[in-house]
Write a protein that holds these residues in place. Structure first.
Motif, PDB file in Angstrom:
ATOM      1  N   VAL C 234      -4.014  14.219  18.918  1.00 41.80           N
ATOM      2  CA  VAL C 234      -3.245  13.009  19.179  1.00 41.80           C
ATOM      3  C   VAL C 234      -1.910  13.067  18.447  1.00 41.80           C
ATOM      4  O   VAL C 234      -0.859  12.769  18.999  1.00 41.80           O
ATOM      5  N   ARG C 235      -1.957  13.481  17.200  1.00 35.22           N
ATOM      6  CA  ARG C 235      -0.725  13.538  16.423  1.00 35.22           C
ATOM      7  C   ARG C 235       0.240  14.532  17.035  1.00 35.22           C
ATOM      8  O   ARG C 235       1.454  14.303  17.081  1.00 35.22           O
ATOM      9  N   HIS C 236      -0.293  15.639  17.517  1.00 39.75           N
ATOM     10  CA  HIS C 236       0.570  16.644  18.109  1.00 39.75           C
ATOM     11  C   HIS C 236       1.279  16.121  19.359  1.00 39.75           C
ATOM     12  O   HIS C 236       2.439  16.425  19.596  1.00 39.75           O
ATOM     13  N   MET C 237       0.560  15.316  20.146  1.00 39.95           N
ATOM     14  CA  MET C 237       1.125  14.899  21.428  1.00 39.95           C
ATOM     15  C   MET C 237       1.960  13.628  21.352  1.00 39.95           C
ATOM     16  O   MET C 237       2.785  13.384  22.222  1.00 39.95           O
ATOM     17  N   SER C 238       1.707  12.773  20.348  1.00 38.13           N
ATOM     18  CA  SER C 238       2.197  11.402  20.444  1.00 38.13           C
ATOM     19  C   SER C 238       3.480  11.152  19.666  1.00 38.13           C
ATOM     20  O   SER C 238       3.769  11.811  18.666  1.00 38.13           O
ATOM     21  N   ASP C 239       4.221  10.146  20.130  1.00 40.64           N
ATOM     22  CA  ASP C 239       5.355   9.624  19.368  1.00 40.64           C
ATOM     23  C   ASP C 239       4.875   8.530  18.436  1.00 40.64           C
ATOM     24  O   ASP C 239       5.290   8.443  17.295  1.00 40.64           O
ATOM     25  N   ARG C 240       4.039   7.659  18.973  1.00 38.88           N
ATOM     26  CA  ARG C 240       3.460   6.608  18.149  1.00 38.88           C
ATOM     27  C   ARG C 240       1.939   6.699  18.208  1.00 38.88           C
ATOM     28  O   ARG C 240       1.380   7.138  19.213  1.00 38.88           O
ATOM     29  N   ILE C 241       1.300   6.275  17.138  1.00 39.52           N
ATOM     30  CA  ILE C 241      -0.157   6.366  17.073  1.00 39.52           C
ATOM     31  C   ILE C 241      -0.732   5.031  16.649  1.00 39.52           C
ATOM     32  O   ILE C 241      -0.206   4.373  15.742  1.00 39.52           O
ATOM     33  N   GLY C 242      -1.783   4.627  17.337  1.00 40.73           N
ATOM     34  CA  GLY C 242      -2.540   3.460  16.913  1.00 40.73           C
ATOM     35  C   GLY C 242      -3.933   3.909  16.505  1.00 40.73           C
ATOM     36  O   GLY C 242      -4.556   4.717  17.197  1.00 40.73           O
ATOM     37  N   VAL C 243      -4.414   3.457  15.375  1.00 41.65           N
ATOM     38  CA  VAL C 243      -5.754   3.811  14.922  1.00 41.65           C
ATOM     39  C   VAL C 243      -6.679   2.623  15.188  1.00 41.65           C
ATOM     40  O   VAL C 243      -6.379   1.501  14.767  1.00 41.65           O
ATOM     41  N   MET C 244      -7.748   2.876  15.892  1.00 42.53           N
ATOM     42  CA  MET C 244      -8.654   1.795  16.269  1.00 42.53           C
ATOM     43  C   MET C 244      -9.949   1.870  15.479  1.00 42.53           C
ATOM     44  O   MET C 244     -10.469   2.953  15.231  1.00 42.53           O
ATOM     45  N   TYR C 245     -10.429   0.704  15.092  1.00 46.03           N
ATOM     46  CA  TYR C 245     -11.747   0.652  14.450  1.00 46.03           C
ATOM     47  C   TYR C 245     -12.463  -0.591  14.955  1.00 46.03           C
ATOM     48  O   TYR C 245     -11.943  -1.706  14.824  1.00 46.03           O
ATOM     49  N   LEU C 246     -13.613  -0.401  15.565  1.00 46.05           N
ATOM     50  CA  LEU C 246     -14.450  -1.503  16.010  1.00 46.05           C
ATOM     51  C   LEU C 246     -13.679  -2.555  16.815  1.00 46.05           C
ATOM     52  O   LEU C 246     -13.689  -3.727  16.495  1.00 46.05           O
TER      53      LEU C 246
END
Lengths: 351, 320, 356
Positions: C234-246
């Motif tokens: 994900v980090r390699h492909m993305s410009d922005r990242i959202g981390v999801m939990y539950l």
């Protein structure tokens, strides 16, 4: 060049430890008679010593799981031929009878599978499944076995083991099931543990817990661990010695530091270049291995990897390479006519 | 058919069985042609399948060429002069009549041979009728879902909870003048819920599959999704079931005829009907019942063997 | 509604416009008991209030472990799963309020790539039929050059021409995923939601597909929502990242900043658990091992959903109040780096130490 700084013994030299498991020229062939023959494992040799972790790494279809099943004598009886030799503590396993093998499995030689749900009996409570192993192999009485099961579940990090003993596999999460499976495998304090993709079905945070558990086990009890995985990251953190498999054969074997510092086989190098790394700056393209395993050529016509290889030279499609000590580094075994240079940053090829 | 006496519990068992059948074979086409090819490879060497197929091929050939194979006209009362109602009502075997004649003096062997035609017609049409009804209901239920599904499936469940033969009797008894087609209709109707439930089960599995989701996300309209994606991928278990149903419909037809709910006109012979007419002479001349019964059993066995081996071959779980 | 349109327009001068704007999206699955009259006895809170914006041409990576609701979120964005609440504005239009034909027509602009390349391709259709299906559904085959279009598509995803007449099972895993991507591209979409696009593939093939997706993005100006469990990918492909939990976002940031300055305890734990293929790194790094498992989304913990497993959890606030996603007032993090943690500042400064 010849000295190895790591704690793992170089593969070519004989370690001070007597190997516990010795696999020699193992070959597994499926099909035959009417259908086409397929050699899944094509003459694999390696050994595992007590307290040592040996990794078999490769992608799907490289023969790594078949190898483990062949060692455990768990391949379906019909439709395959197993030759070579598998010695456990000096005892030949391939010719061992079913009853003797059953006694050995679970007691001295245990296995953890990828899918914990299908490896557990869905209609029997967890506690019963663990204590059955103890009752069968250790001739323990039921109360003692139950008590020991509880200890084991606690040891592998299952919270509230007393309650869990009476629960059924479907009531547990994937990580808990895999722990339960490990608890069963550890029940009789096996001297050798074979783990076949034990964390592939799990999330990374759970994977980290399980790997830490396995590491601790090897360090504390001197269990020999054979780790089968496709994940080079898992190998980097866990295995003393790494065997890279391709097309049913070992293409490179080295201690982990040497392997990751200077991959010599183009396939090993290609795999490492394919993985995006979390710890390195972003940007740049990945450098994948081209094609797929469908492009392989048979080993007797040359190198199976040749059609996908970036360093391919003429001889690669004419002569099958042997697994031989690598002259340039002398710390590993290598099956390649034109290996990568020892200087990893230099992309020019040796002639 | 001994188990259909114990009411609705049996209905439940039947439902469970049908559902498990739908599950076991609904995934069979994950690998398309290669799976069919491997199924065929297995069938070719499967003794059970070969026996079943041989029986059925012989039976169909017999039915087609019956008029030419039969030594006599099945409705001609050739041995009527030997029939003595008081002393010897059934003429025994003799030259030209290896099995003897029936109480009306007609050649028994010829009647058996020609009887295969009607038996085949009843089996095939009853199954086709059941298949058609079941496909319609199953497609509606599985394709539309929601309350349509609930409504259809409740009706189907009610039908399944009635012992099938009992229902066939009731349907056939409604008609004042029973004919061959009443029998076919009655048996077709009792097969409808089986096919409907089976198809609906595998269509539901398809509904939740990724490729149907993919079609939805592409913006394909609902009807093409049902007819182009869900239905074709759900037919496998239904076709297997059809082979098995052929066997039971032949047996059920025989049962109806045996109880006098079949075609009363005995100029056109049919095995079940021959069996029924032999009741009166069962104590003294059991062979009259014996021969048609054997024929029915062999043919039903043939279809069952073929259906079972077909199902096994298409079941990915039993693949080696 | 009009407010957003204005926002998007005023923004477009400096930054690309917002293509996808998700507000307060919730997907709750009812848990039913009883056979005929299903009584709802509870809900699985699969997605429980997510806001996010994706700008045209960027790649947004959504990462989280199994059961966190990331796949459900992706499907709800595409209206393949009906949202319980919330709005999904796509190019200014709210998809969540659309039904039937209106929604179906919108599907041309947003496509999906699936995890299981084989399962998502109808085994009875040839590649040609698979590719044509979406084009037909949106009337894109009316002009005669559809054949040329198919060949262009195959070329774009790196498949040979003769693939058109073959069936999905005749291809390798990587090639099947290329077919899946070609099918999504066939209708000329603007947004592609890729749900675990490479996790079913072998490592060497994964990289091929990742590269392909990046090339296609450049070539066709696509916007991606990449959903995956593999943080490195994900980090390699993305410009922005959202981390999801539950069911909720716990942290959102630029891809670089997330690794440089992870703020949420869960992000830290996740990052420390990803194995790195380098023994030197593996031998020295500190792992944050989490206790226990993901709580059930049918019965999520009160307050911060992570507090039951959080090594930094405090006695107050954490178990009573659900933290909002907020930007920190520190110089260290970049603009738009948001985190849902009551004590993010104190954890960052070291004021609160991790329990071991």
């Amino acid at each position: 060049m010849t000295t190895t700084t790591s704690h793992a013994s170089p593969p070519a030299a004989s370690g001070s430890n007597q190997p516990l498991l010795e696999v020699e020229d193992l070959r597994v062939t499926f099909g035959g008679r009417k259908g086409p023959q397929f050699t899944a494992v094509d003459g694999i040799s390696f050994s595992v010593a007590p307290g040592q972790t040996v990794g078999l790494v490769g992608e799907s279809g490289c023969g790594k799981s078949v190898t483990s099943l062949a060692i455990m004598n768990l391949l379906p009886g019909r439709g395959n031929k197993v030759t070579g030799s598998v010695r456990f503590d000096g005892k030949e396993l391939l010719t061992l009878g079913d009853a003797a093998m059953r006694d050995l499995r679970g007691a001295d030689l245990a296995m953890i599978f990828q899918d914990p749900l299908s490896s557990l009996n869905p209609v029997v409570p967890l506690g019963v499944q663990v204590s059955e192993v103890l009752q069968r192999h250790r001739r323990m009485k039921k109360p003692a076995a139950n008590k020991r099961s509880e200890e084991l579940l606690g040891k592998v990090g299952i919270p509230d083991p007393t309650r869990r003993l009476n629960e059924y596999p479907h009531q547990l999460s994937g990580g808990m099931r895999q722990r339960a499976l490990i608890a069963m495998a550890l029940a009789c304090e096996p001297r050798m543990l074979i783990a076949d993709e034990p964390t592939t079905a799990l999330d990374v945070t759970i994977q980290a817990q399980i790997l830490a558990l396995l590491k601790e086990l090897v360090e504390e009890s001197g269990t020999a661990l054979m780790m089968i995985t496709h994940d080079l990251g898992v190998v980097a953190g866990l295995c003393d010695e790494v065997n890279v498999l391709y097309g049913g054969r070992i293409v490179e074997r080295a201690a982990r530091h040497e392997l990751f510092a200077t991959p010599r086989h183009p396939y090993t190098g290609g795999l490492l270049a394919s993985i995006p790394r979390l710890d390195l700056p972003r940007g740049g393209r990945l450098n994948p291995v081209k094609g797929s395993v469908a492009d392989n050529i048979p080993w007797d016509e040359g190198c199976a990897f040749a059609p996908r290889c970036n360093s391919v030279i003429d001889v690669c499609t004419q002569k099958s390479p042997d697994l031989a000590p690598d002259e340039a580094t002398s710390d590993r075994l290598l099956r390649c006519h034109n290996p990568l240079t020892t200087d990893a940053s230099d992309s020019t090829q040796e002639a | 058919m001994s188990e259909n006496t114990s009411g609705s519990r049996w209905g439940d068992k039947k439902k469970a069985k049908i559902d498990s059948l739908a599950k076991s074979t609904s995934k069979k086409d994950d690998e398309g042609v290669s799976l069919l090819q491997s199924a065929w490879r297995r069938l070719r060497t499967d003794v059970v399948f070969l026996i079943g197929a041989t029986i059925i091929v012989l039976f169909i050939l017999l039915a087609i060429f019956a008029p030419w194979i039969a030594p006599h006209d099945p409705s001609a009362q050739l041995l009527l002069d030997q029939v003595r109602p008081q002393t010897n009502p059934v003429p025994g075997p003799q030259e030209g009549f290896p099995l003897g004649a029936d109480p009306a003096g007609r050649d028994l062997l010829s009647r058996l041979i020609v009887g295969s035609q009607q038996t085949l017609i009843v089996g095939v049409f009853a199954t086709l009728g059941g298949l058609l009804g079941g496909l319609t209901l199953g497609t509606l239920a599985g394709g539309i879902g929601g309350w349509v599904d609930s409504a259809i499936m409740r009706v189907v469940d009610v039908m399944l909870s009635i012992p099938s033969l009992l229902m066939a009797f009731s349907i056939a008894a409604v008609f004042a003048n029973p004919t061959q087609w009443t029998v076919i209709l009655a048996i077709a109707i009792i097969q409808v819920p089986i096919f409907a439930r089976l198809l609906r089960g595998s269509m539901l599995a398809q509904r939740h599959s990724d490729h149907v989701l993919a079609a939805r996300s592409l913006g394909v309209k609902p009807a093409p999704i049902v007819f182009r994606h869900m239905l074709p991928n759900s037919l496998g278990p239904v076709i297997v079931q059809a082979t098995l149903v052929l066997a039971t419909s032949i047996i059920d037809a025989a049962a109806l005829s045996f109880l006098g709910l079949g075609n009363p006109d005995d100029r056109q012979p049919e095995w079940g009907q021959m069996l029924g007419k032999a009741q009166d002479y069962f104590n003294t001349y059991p062979h009259l019942a014996f021969y048609p019964a054997i024929c029915i059993i062999i043919v039903a066995l043939g279809f069952t063997l073929m259906g079972e081996s077909l199902r096994e071959a298409l079941d990915p779980k039993s693949r080696r | 509604m009009t407010q957003t349109a204005n926002d998007a327009e005023t923004d477009s001068g400096a930054e690309p416009e917002v293509l996808l704007d998700v507000r307060g999206l919730k997907v709750h699955f009812p848990i039913k008991s009883g056979i005929i009259f299903g009584r709802v006895t509870g809900y699985v809170y699969a997605v429980d209030g997510i806001d996010l914006k994706i700008r045209r041409g960027e790649t947004y990576g959504l990462v989280g472990e199994s059961g966190c609701g990331k796949s459900t979120f992706g499907r709800a964005v595409l209206q393949l799963e009906e949202p319980t609440a919330g709005e999904v504005h796509f190019a200014g239009k709210d998809l969540a309020s659309m039904k039937g034909e209106e929604l179906r027509k919108q599907r041309q602009h947003m496509q999906m790539v699936f995890q299981d390349p084989l399962g998502s391709l109808d085994p009875r259709q040839t590649v040609e039929q698979l590719l044509l299906e979406g084009m037909r559904a949106h009337g894109l085959t009316k002009n005669r050059d559809s054949r040329q279009r198919l060949i262009d598509l195959l070329e774009a995803v790196g498949l040979p021409r003769n693939a058109l007449s073959k069936y999905p099972h005749e291809f390798s895993g990587g090639q099947r995923q290329r077919i899946g991507i070609a099918r999504a591209l066939a209708v000329d979409p603007e947004l592609i939601v890729a749900d675990e696009p490479v996790s079913a593939l072998d490592v060497s093939v994964q990289a091929q597909v990742v590269n392909l997706m990046q090339d296609l993005q450049k070539e066709f100006g696509l916007t991606y929502l990449v959903i995956a469990h593999d943080l490195a990918v994900v980090r390699h492909m993305s410009d922005r990242i959202g981390v999801m939990y539950l069911g909720a976002l716990v942290e959102e940031s630029d891809a670089d900043d997330l690794y440089g300055h992870p703020l949420h305890p869960y992000t830290r734990a996740l990052m420390s658990a990803v194995p790195v293929p380098d023994p030197l790194v593996e031998d020295t790094r500190e792992q944050i091992l989490l206790q226990g498992d993901l709580p059930s989304p049918a019965n999520p913990p009160t307050g911060c959903r992570f507090h039951t497993r959080c090594p930094w959890a405090q006695a107050t606030l954490c178990d009573t109040e659900r933290p909002e996603l907020r930007e920190l007032e520190t110089v260290e993090t970049s603009k738009g780096h948001r985190v849902a943690c009551h004590y993010a500042e104190q954890i960052l400064s070291g004021e609160i130490q991790r329990r071991t």
